[in-house]
Each structure stands twice: as structure tokens, then as C-alpha cells.
Design a protein around this motif. Structure first.
Motif, PDB file in Angstrom:
ATOM      1  N   ARG A  31       0.844  -1.204   0.000  1.00  0.00           N
ATOM      2  CA  ARG A  31       0.000   0.000   0.000  1.00  0.00           C
ATOM      3  C   ARG A  31       0.880   1.255   0.000  1.00  0.00           C
ATOM      4  NH1 ARG A  31      -3.030  -2.677  -2.061  1.00  0.00           N
ATOM      5  NH2 ARG A  31      -4.834  -3.747  -1.179  1.00  0.00           N
ATOM      6  N   HIS A  32       1.984   1.191   0.705  1.00  0.00           N
ATOM      7  CA  HIS A  32       2.918   2.326   0.738  1.00  0.00           C
ATOM      8  C   HIS A  32       3.444   2.607  -0.665  1.00  0.00           C
ATOM      9  CE1 HIS A  32       6.147   4.952   2.317  1.00  0.00           C
ATOM     10  NE2 HIS A  32       6.920   4.373   1.410  1.00  0.00           N
ATOM     11  N   ALA A  33       3.697   1.550  -1.403  1.00  0.00           N
ATOM     12  CA  ALA A  33       4.266   1.694  -2.745  1.00  0.00           C
ATOM     13  C   ALA A  33       3.195   1.864  -3.814  1.00  0.00           C
ATOM     14  CB  ALA A  33       5.124   0.472  -3.064  1.00  0.00           C
ATOM     15  N   GLY A  34       1.930   1.859  -3.394  1.00  0.00           N
ATOM     16  CA  GLY A  34       0.866   1.983  -4.379  1.00  0.00           C
ATOM     17  C   GLY A  34       0.752   0.713  -5.203  1.00  0.00           C
ATOM     18  N   GLY A  35       1.221  -0.390  -4.643  1.00  0.00           N
ATOM     19  CA  GLY A  35       1.191  -1.657  -5.368  1.00  0.00           C
ATOM     20  C   GLY A  35       0.007  -2.518  -4.988  1.00  0.00           C
ATOM     21  N   GLU A  36       0.142  -3.815  -5.219  1.00  0.00           N
ATOM     22  CA  GLU A  36      -0.963  -4.726  -4.946  1.00  0.00           C
ATOM     23  C   GLU A  36      -0.609  -5.735  -3.865  1.00  0.00           C
ATOM     24  OE1 GLU A  36      -1.756  -6.450  -8.731  1.00  0.00           O
ATOM     25  OE2 GLU A  36      -2.794  -4.651  -9.475  1.00  0.00           O
ATOM     26  N   PHE A  37      -1.654  -6.157  -3.167  1.00  0.00           N
ATOM     27  CA  PHE A  37      -1.494  -7.151  -2.103  1.00  0.00           C
ATOM     28  C   PHE A  37      -2.408  -8.307  -2.468  1.00  0.00           C
ATOM     29  CE2 PHE A  37      -3.273  -8.700   2.026  1.00  0.00           C
ATOM     30  CZ  PHE A  37      -2.104  -9.292   2.524  1.00  0.00           C
ATOM     31  N   LEU A  38      -1.817  -9.464  -2.746  1.00  0.00           N
ATOM     32  CA  LEU A  38      -2.609 -10.612  -3.186  1.00  0.00           C
ATOM     33  C   LEU A  38      -2.691 -11.695  -2.120  1.00  0.00           C
ATOM     34  CD1 LEU A  38      -1.063 -10.986  -6.777  1.00  0.00           C
ATOM     35  CD2 LEU A  38      -2.816  -9.394  -6.009  1.00  0.00           C
ATOM     36  N   LEU A  39      -3.689 -12.541  -2.299  1.00  0.00           N
ATOM     37  CA  LEU A  39      -3.859 -13.640  -1.354  1.00  0.00           C
ATOM     38  C   LEU A  39      -3.760 -14.963  -2.090  1.00  0.00           C
ATOM     39  CD1 LEU A  39      -4.668 -14.769   1.442  1.00  0.00           C
ATOM     40  CD2 LEU A  39      -7.057 -14.532   0.714  1.00  0.00           C
ATOM     41  N   ARG A  40      -2.979 -15.854  -1.523  1.00  0.00           N
ATOM     42  CA  ARG A  40      -2.900 -17.199  -2.090  1.00  0.00           C
ATOM     43  C   ARG A  40      -3.152 -18.187  -0.964  1.00  0.00           C
ATOM     44  NH1 ARG A  40       2.079 -17.432  -4.244  1.00  0.00           N
ATOM     45  NH2 ARG A  40       3.178 -18.732  -2.753  1.00  0.00           N
ATOM     46  N   ILE A  41      -4.104 -19.054  -1.190  1.00  0.00           N
ATOM     47  CA  ILE A  41      -4.420 -20.061  -0.181  1.00  0.00           C
ATOM     48  C   ILE A  41      -3.632 -21.325  -0.510  1.00  0.00           C
ATOM     49  CG2 ILE A  41      -6.247 -21.426   0.874  1.00  0.00           C
ATOM     50  CD1 ILE A  41      -6.719 -18.527   1.384  1.00  0.00           C
ATOM     51  N   GLU A  42      -2.703 -21.673   0.352  1.00  0.00           N
ATOM     52  CA  GLU A  42      -1.888 -22.856   0.099  1.00  0.00           C
ATOM     53  C   GLU A  42      -2.594 -24.068   0.690  1.00  0.00           C
ATOM     54  OE1 GLU A  42       2.319 -22.186   0.731  1.00  0.00           O
ATOM     55  OE2 GLU A  42       2.238 -20.877  -1.036  1.00  0.00           O
ATOM     56  N   ASP A  43      -3.534 -24.559  -0.098  1.00  0.00           N
ATOM     57  CA  ASP A  43      -4.439 -25.608   0.364  1.00  0.00           C
ATOM     58  C   ASP A  43      -4.090 -26.985  -0.179  1.00  0.00           C
ATOM     59  OD1 ASP A  43      -4.935 -24.984  -2.232  1.00  0.00           O
ATOM     60  OD2 ASP A  43      -7.116 -25.061  -2.065  1.00  0.00           O
ATOM     61  N   THR A  44      -2.818 -27.225  -0.440  1.00  0.00           N
ATOM     62  CA  THR A  44      -2.467 -28.525  -1.015  1.00  0.00           C
ATOM     63  C   THR A  44      -2.519 -29.651  -0.001  1.00  0.00           C
ATOM     64  OG1 THR A  44      -0.154 -27.951  -0.655  1.00  0.00           O
ATOM     65  CG2 THR A  44      -1.034 -27.572  -2.842  1.00  0.00           C
ATOM     66  N   ASP A  45      -2.518 -29.286   1.258  1.00  0.00           N
ATOM     67  CA  ASP A  45      -2.656 -30.309   2.284  1.00  0.00           C
ATOM     68  C   ASP A  45      -4.153 -30.515   2.501  1.00  0.00           C
ATOM     69  OD1 ASP A  45      -2.820 -31.844   4.526  1.00  0.00           O
ATOM     70  OD2 ASP A  45      -1.226 -30.802   5.602  1.00  0.00           O
ATOM     71  N   GLN A  46      -4.717 -31.437   1.744  1.00  0.00           N
ATOM     72  CA  GLN A  46      -6.173 -31.621   1.749  1.00  0.00           C
ATOM     73  C   GLN A  46      -6.733 -32.040   3.109  1.00  0.00           C
ATOM     74  OE1 GLN A  46      -8.000 -30.647  -0.654  1.00  0.00           O
ATOM     75  NE2 GLN A  46      -6.500 -30.379  -2.291  1.00  0.00           N
ATOM     76  N   GLU A  47      -5.885 -32.653   3.902  1.00  0.00           N
ATOM     77  CA  GLU A  47      -6.319 -33.097   5.222  1.00  0.00           C
ATOM     78  C   GLU A  47      -6.792 -31.914   6.065  1.00  0.00           C
ATOM     79  OE1 GLU A  47      -5.789 -36.499   6.738  1.00  0.00           O
ATOM     80  OE2 GLU A  47      -6.004 -36.794   4.567  1.00  0.00           O
ATOM     81  N   SER A  49      -7.006 -28.612   5.044  1.00  0.00           N
ATOM     82  CA  SER A  49      -7.664 -27.489   4.379  1.00  0.00           C
ATOM     83  C   SER A  49      -9.151 -27.707   4.202  1.00  0.00           C
ATOM     84  CB  SER A  49      -7.009 -27.260   3.019  1.00  0.00           C
ATOM     85  OG  SER A  49      -5.640 -27.016   3.189  1.00  0.00           O
ATOM     86  N   THR A  50      -9.928 -26.987   4.960  1.00  0.00           N
ATOM     87  CA  THR A  50     -11.376 -27.109   4.839  1.00  0.00           C
ATOM     88  C   THR A  50     -11.943 -25.741   4.491  1.00  0.00           C
ATOM     89  OG1 THR A  50     -11.757 -26.511   7.146  1.00  0.00           O
ATOM     90  CG2 THR A  50     -11.387 -28.838   6.670  1.00  0.00           C
ATOM     91  N   PRO A  51     -13.151 -25.715   3.944  1.00  0.00           N
ATOM     92  CA  PRO A  51     -13.786 -24.428   3.617  1.00  0.00           C
ATOM     93  C   PRO A  51     -13.885 -23.553   4.859  1.00  0.00           C
ATOM     94  CG  PRO A  51     -14.970 -26.223   2.589  1.00  0.00           C
ATOM     95  CD  PRO A  51     -13.954 -26.854   3.497  1.00  0.00           C
ATOM     96  N   ALA A  52     -14.125 -24.165   6.001  1.00  0.00           N
ATOM     97  CA  ALA A  52     -14.252 -23.395   7.246  1.00  0.00           C
ATOM     98  C   ALA A  52     -12.921 -22.738   7.587  1.00  0.00           C
ATOM     99  CB  ALA A  52     -14.688 -24.311   8.388  1.00  0.00           C
ATOM    100  N   ALA A  53     -11.832 -23.469   7.351  1.00  0.00           N
ATOM    101  CA  ALA A  53     -10.510 -22.936   7.658  1.00  0.00           C
ATOM    102  C   ALA A  53     -10.199 -21.762   6.733  1.00  0.00           C
ATOM    103  CB  ALA A  53      -9.463 -24.030   7.503  1.00  0.00           C
ATOM    104  N   VAL A  54     -10.595 -21.878   5.483  1.00  0.00           N
ATOM    105  CA  VAL A  54     -10.380 -20.791   4.521  1.00  0.00           C
ATOM    106  C   VAL A  54     -11.177 -19.574   4.958  1.00  0.00           C
ATOM    107  CG1 VAL A  54     -10.775 -20.008   2.163  1.00  0.00           C
ATOM    108  CG2 VAL A  54      -9.888 -22.306   2.575  1.00  0.00           C
ATOM    109  N   ARG A  55     -12.391 -19.813   5.408  1.00  0.00           N
ATOM    110  CA  ARG A  55     -13.241 -18.710   5.850  1.00  0.00           C
ATOM    111  C   ARG A  55     -12.598 -17.978   7.028  1.00  0.00           C
ATOM    112  NH1 ARG A  55     -17.716 -20.917   8.015  1.00  0.00           N
ATOM    113  NH2 ARG A  55     -17.821 -22.295   6.203  1.00  0.00           N
ATOM    114  N   THR A  56     -11.969 -18.726   7.911  1.00  0.00           N
ATOM    115  CA  THR A  56     -11.299 -18.114   9.066  1.00  0.00           C
ATOM    116  C   THR A  56     -10.195 -17.159   8.605  1.00  0.00           C
ATOM    117  OG1 THR A  56     -11.706 -20.080  10.400  1.00  0.00           O
ATOM    118  CG2 THR A  56     -10.003 -18.583  11.179  1.00  0.00           C
ATOM    119  N   VAL A  57      -9.453 -17.572   7.600  1.00  0.00           N
ATOM    120  CA  VAL A  57      -8.392 -16.727   7.065  1.00  0.00           C
ATOM    121  C   VAL A  57      -8.991 -15.447   6.495  1.00  0.00           C
ATOM    122  CG1 VAL A  57      -6.680 -16.480   5.239  1.00  0.00           C
ATOM    123  CG2 VAL A  57      -6.819 -18.614   6.526  1.00  0.00           C
TER     124      VAL A  57
END
Length: 438
Positions: A31-47, A49-57
Motif C-alpha cells: 500500500r505504501h508503494a501503491g502496489g498490490e497485495f494478493l492472497l494465495r491459499i496454500e491448500d495442497t494439504d487436503q487433510e 484445508s477445509t472451507p471453514a478454515a479458509v473462511r477463518t483466514v
RNA sequence: GACCCCAUCGUCUAGAGGUCAGGACACCAGGUUUUCAUCCUGGUAACACGGGUUCGAUUCCCGUUGGGGUCGCCA
């Protein structure tokens, strides 16, 4: 080139304050640089990673006001791409297949380290070098065909166009591997910045055992998001002057990686509480009321029949005594119920004294005559009584306070009486007078 | 164990060769106040240790000690 950072949590159900601090720095930096901040969910551990856990993030980010640009990238969707890159690495001889035995069965793909020393300039730690002999080849695709963290992480950062990777200290060793991967893939590496860890009072990694370690816990306890944000930002970073209580905008304007320290630090809950009070002062009465109501609902103290105007009056009356939303339910419950407890020590000190109840009876008579029942009027009435009987205001104030609130501490008595209202005040004093003393 | 990183008041920090080592939280004392909180004033409190370099080291270098991180077909 636009600055682009990312937060790449693996959704495990909770967001640790160390991780969210990294997210805050990434956000502040872009934000200081006027750039972008992206989100990546590293959900490769299927055990895990649940939709509820993603929602918490997502909720944690939203609560703290860390807005992301674009849609989040789910790492699990990139699998084919990761494997494609692995094949290319294989084809160009940068990786090889081998059956290492051990855990998996069959051949896995192993990345071949270049055999040279690797150095890079970390934006907070400075120059870092790893000797070739300390760098070992590593698995990038498991024998079951799934890509490993290192591969996915680097490939995704490339596809997302990440220019600055700001992450926890625990990733420094990985960086040498990642740098080798960037070189082999033929992509320019991002700038790396490694943040020191947040430790507990014993200097150990901050964990669940140390109390609040997750964002959600602070929220539940009634902390303000801007206070947590401010405190976490200041853990390891400072604006360079003596400012501490800052708005999000001020922090964005002042944030640079150069001013990030490289030594670990611990979060002082007492100072966080103070910080919360500072930010609370900047919020309006309605916002504080909404926060307190939510806290009371969680505490099971909220009742739908509580009048909104009365509720606001209570909060105004409590003033800066509220440092946490949950304080209202804990310190001012007597405003909302007749079942309030009497603090033993206060009763002993103020009501069980010689002549205390007689005096309280006199005060009751005085207050019965006050109309309208305003703070100014009750104040004047008791002052008059004090003058007439030669008592000090302290003698008069304390018994009434204990009678109507059950405790010896609280808001100014006359404001409190006005908020409670004449009827309630008189009833409480009469009831206290009727109670067995001793 | 190997490799790497870190080290200023109790805590968070400022400091980039010469400062009475500054600020904040907490703490203590006093003031204000009907209590508590707020607020105001003042105070206690730190450069881990040992060598260098230098006219001069908190600051630069080396070592010691202490703490941490990493050494997975986890992320």
C-alpha cells in the motif's frame, strides 16, 4: 513495475499472530508503494484445508482491514502447472528422478542444486550466503505425483508476479532453495525480506499455551482491530520518530522495510490493552456501544429488552473505564440487572461501619425528594446534606455507591445515579437497607 | 551436532563513533477527583561479557555466553 506482495497462508483453522503480522507488513509495504497485495491459499494439504478454515483466514484479513487485490489464488488449482514446470526442469536436466526409498514408494522428482554458493540480499537481514556444500538437492514432486511446497510456492509466486516476498524468519533456509529454483526456471527472483519471530515471555516461539496466539481470540476478547494492527505493526517496525498510536494511513505512509528490526520480540498484552484504550477513544459512542453489545452477547449478558438509549448512557457514563469491549459486561453488569453481587470488602468498609446505615437512611430520604433526578440535582442535595450534618462528601458517597452498584469502584456517583434513574436507585437503597448486615 | 540469525531499561523501541543513551507500556511517588479510571508532575530502570580498531565506542571487527531458526517425499 508495480510492487506486488502476497500473503500465502495454509488454511489450518486458525491464523497465528506471527503470520498475520507478516500479512500486515506485506499489506503495509504494497500500500505504501501503491502496489498490490494478493492472497494465495496454500491448500495442497487436503487433510487440513477445509472451507471453514479458509473462511477463518478471510475473516481475519477482513477484520483487520487487510484488503486484497483480485481474487485469491487457490494453490490446489495450480497443480497441473506445477507438474508442467517440473517436467521442464527434468527435460533441461535441472532435475532428475530417483527412488529414495524411505517414506514414499517409487520415483520422485528431485531438484538438482547448482553446486555453487548462493547469496542474496535480504531486505531486513542484509547479505546472506550459503555455501554449496551446505545446499542439498531436494524433492519437488513426490513419488505419488504431487508437487512439494517449494515448487508450488515458487511457481505460484512467478505466475502471480510477486515482486517482494515478506515472510517469517523460519523461511530463510528455504530461500536458498527457492533462489536456485528461480534461476533454473529462468525467472527473476523477487526481493526477499524475513521477519523475526514473535516470541513469548520465555523467549520461545509464541504458542497457544501463551494465551492469545490467534487473531480470533483477540477479536473475541473485545480488542479493536486497529489496536491489534497497530501493536503488531510496531512489533519489529517503528516509524523512526516517537509516534506509537497511529492510524492505518499514517502507518502506510511511514512504512519501509529498512526500518524493520531483525531481532525477535514479544507482544506485551498490557501495552496492547493500553493501545486498545487509545484507539477506543477515537471511536464514536455508537461504535463502542456496538462493540460492547457484541461482547455482552458472547458473555451471555445481553438482553433484547435493554433500551438502546439507556445502553448508550451507560457507556458514556463508563467513559474511559472501558478499555476492552468485554469490560462493560465485567465491570458494569449492575446497570443491567438487579441481581448484581455485593463486593464483600466494599460492604464491610462502607456499610458495616458504625452509623453507616442510619446515614444511608438519611440519604434515602434526601434523594426521595430530589426532582428531577439529574446528576446536578442529586449532587446538590447530598452536598446540602453534608453541610447540614457536618459530614464529608466521601462519607455520603460511598454507602450509596455500594448500595446501588454493589462495588466500591465505578463511574462518578451522580452520573451513575442519573443513568440508573430515580426509581431504580431508591429501590436499591431500600433493598440494601433491608438486607441483614453481618 | 552442522549451517545460519539475533542481543539497548521488566516489555516494545530510538540510536547508524563524541548523546546527561531519548520515547512508550508497566512500576513507584505526588497532584486533581466521592471511589476507580482518565489527566498532570516527578522518579526508579538498559547498551550481555571479553578482546581489538580509534583521540574516542552502545555504535565497526573478532571471540565468548545466551537465545532463536533450519537441517522431511510438512507447509
Amino acid at each position: 513495475m508495480t510492487i506486488r506482495t502476497r500473503f500465502a497462508p495454509s488454511p489450518t483453522g486458525n491464523v497465528h499472530i506471527g503470520n498475520i503480522r507478516a500479512a500486515i507488513y506485506n499489506w503495509l509495504f504494497s500500500r505504501h508503494a501503491g502496489g498490490e497485495f494478493l492472497l494465495r491459499i496454500e491448500d495442497t494439504d487436503q487433510e487440513r484445508s477445509t472451507p471453514a478454515a479458509v473462511r477463518t483466514v478471510l475473516e481475519s484479513l477482513e477484520w483487520l482491514g487487510l484488503d486484497c487485490d483480485g481474487e485469491p489464488l487457490y494453490q490446489s488449482t495450480q497443480r497441473a502447472h506445477h507438474l508442467e514446470v517440473a517436467d521442464r526442469l527434468l527435460a533441461q536436466g535441472a532435475a532428475y528422478k530417483e527412488d529414495k526409498g524411505g517414506t514414499g514408494k517409487g520415483e520422485c522428482v528431485i531438484f538438482k542444486m547448482p553446486g555453487t554458493d548462493i547469496s542474496f540480499r535480504d531486505a531486513v537481514k542484509g547479505g546472506l550466503t550459503k555455501k554449496a556444500e551446505d545446499l542439498k538437492d531436494f524433492v519437488i514432486v513426490r513419488s505419488d505425483g504431487s508437487p512439494v511446497f517449494h515448487l508450488g510456492n515458487v511457481v505460484d509466486d512467478i505466475t502471480m508476479g510477486i515482486t517482494h516476498v515478506i515472510r517469517g524468519d523460519d523461511h530463510v533456509e528455504n530461500t536458498f532453495k527457492h533462489l536456485a529454483l528461480y534461476a533454473a526456471i529462468g525467472a527473476p527472483p523477487p526481493v526477499f525480506a524475513h521477519l523475526p519471530m514473535i516470541v513469548n515471555a520465555q523467549g520461545k516461539p509464541y504458542s497457544k499455551r501463551d494465551g492469545a496466539a490467534y487473531v480470533g481470540e483477540f477479536r473475541e476478547k473485545g480488542f479493536l482491530p486497529e489496536a491489534l494492527f497497530n501493536s503488531l505493526a510496531l512489533l519489529g517496525w517503528s516509524p523512526g520518530d516517537d509516534r506509537e498510536v497511529m492510524t492505518r494511513e499514517e502507518m502506510v505512509a511511514a512504512f519501509t522495510l529498512e526500518r524493520v528490526r531483525s531481532s525477535p520480540s514479544q507482544l506485551d498484552m498490557t501495552k496492547l490493552l493500553w493501545m486498545n484504550g487509545q484507539h477506543l477513544k477515537r471511536r464514536g459512542l455508537d461504535e463502542i456501544a456496538a462493540g460492547c453489545r457484541a461482547a455482552m452477547q458472547r458473555q451471555g449478558l445481553w438482553r433484547e429488552d435493554i433500551d438502546p438509549a439507556y445502553f448508550r448512557a451507560v457507556i458514556a457514563c463508563m467513559g474511559e473505564r472501558i478499555r476492552l469491549f468485554s469490560d462493560l459486561g465485567e465491570q458494569a453488569a449492575f446497570f443491567f440487572t438487579e441481581e448484581y453481587p455485593y463486593d464483600e470488602k466494599s460492604v464491610k468498609k462502607r456499610l458495616r461501619k458504625e452509623g453507616a446505615l442510619d446515614l444511608l437512611r438519611e440519604e434515602l430520604a434526601t434523594l426521595e425528594a430530589v426532582e428531577p433526578f439529574t446528576a446536578a440535582a442529586t449532587d446538590a442535595a447530598l452536598h446540602a446534606l453534608a453541610a447540614r450534618t457536618g459530614r464529608s462528601m466521601g462519607d455520603l458517597v460511598h454507602p450509596v455507591r455500594v448500595a446501588v452498584s454493589g462495588t466500591g469502584v465505578g463511574p462518578g456517583l451522580f452520573d451513575m445515579l442519573e443513568v440508573l434513574g430515580k426509581e431504580r436507585v431508591l429501590a436499591r437503597i431500600r433493598r440494601t437497607l433491608a438486607m441483614p448486615v453481618g
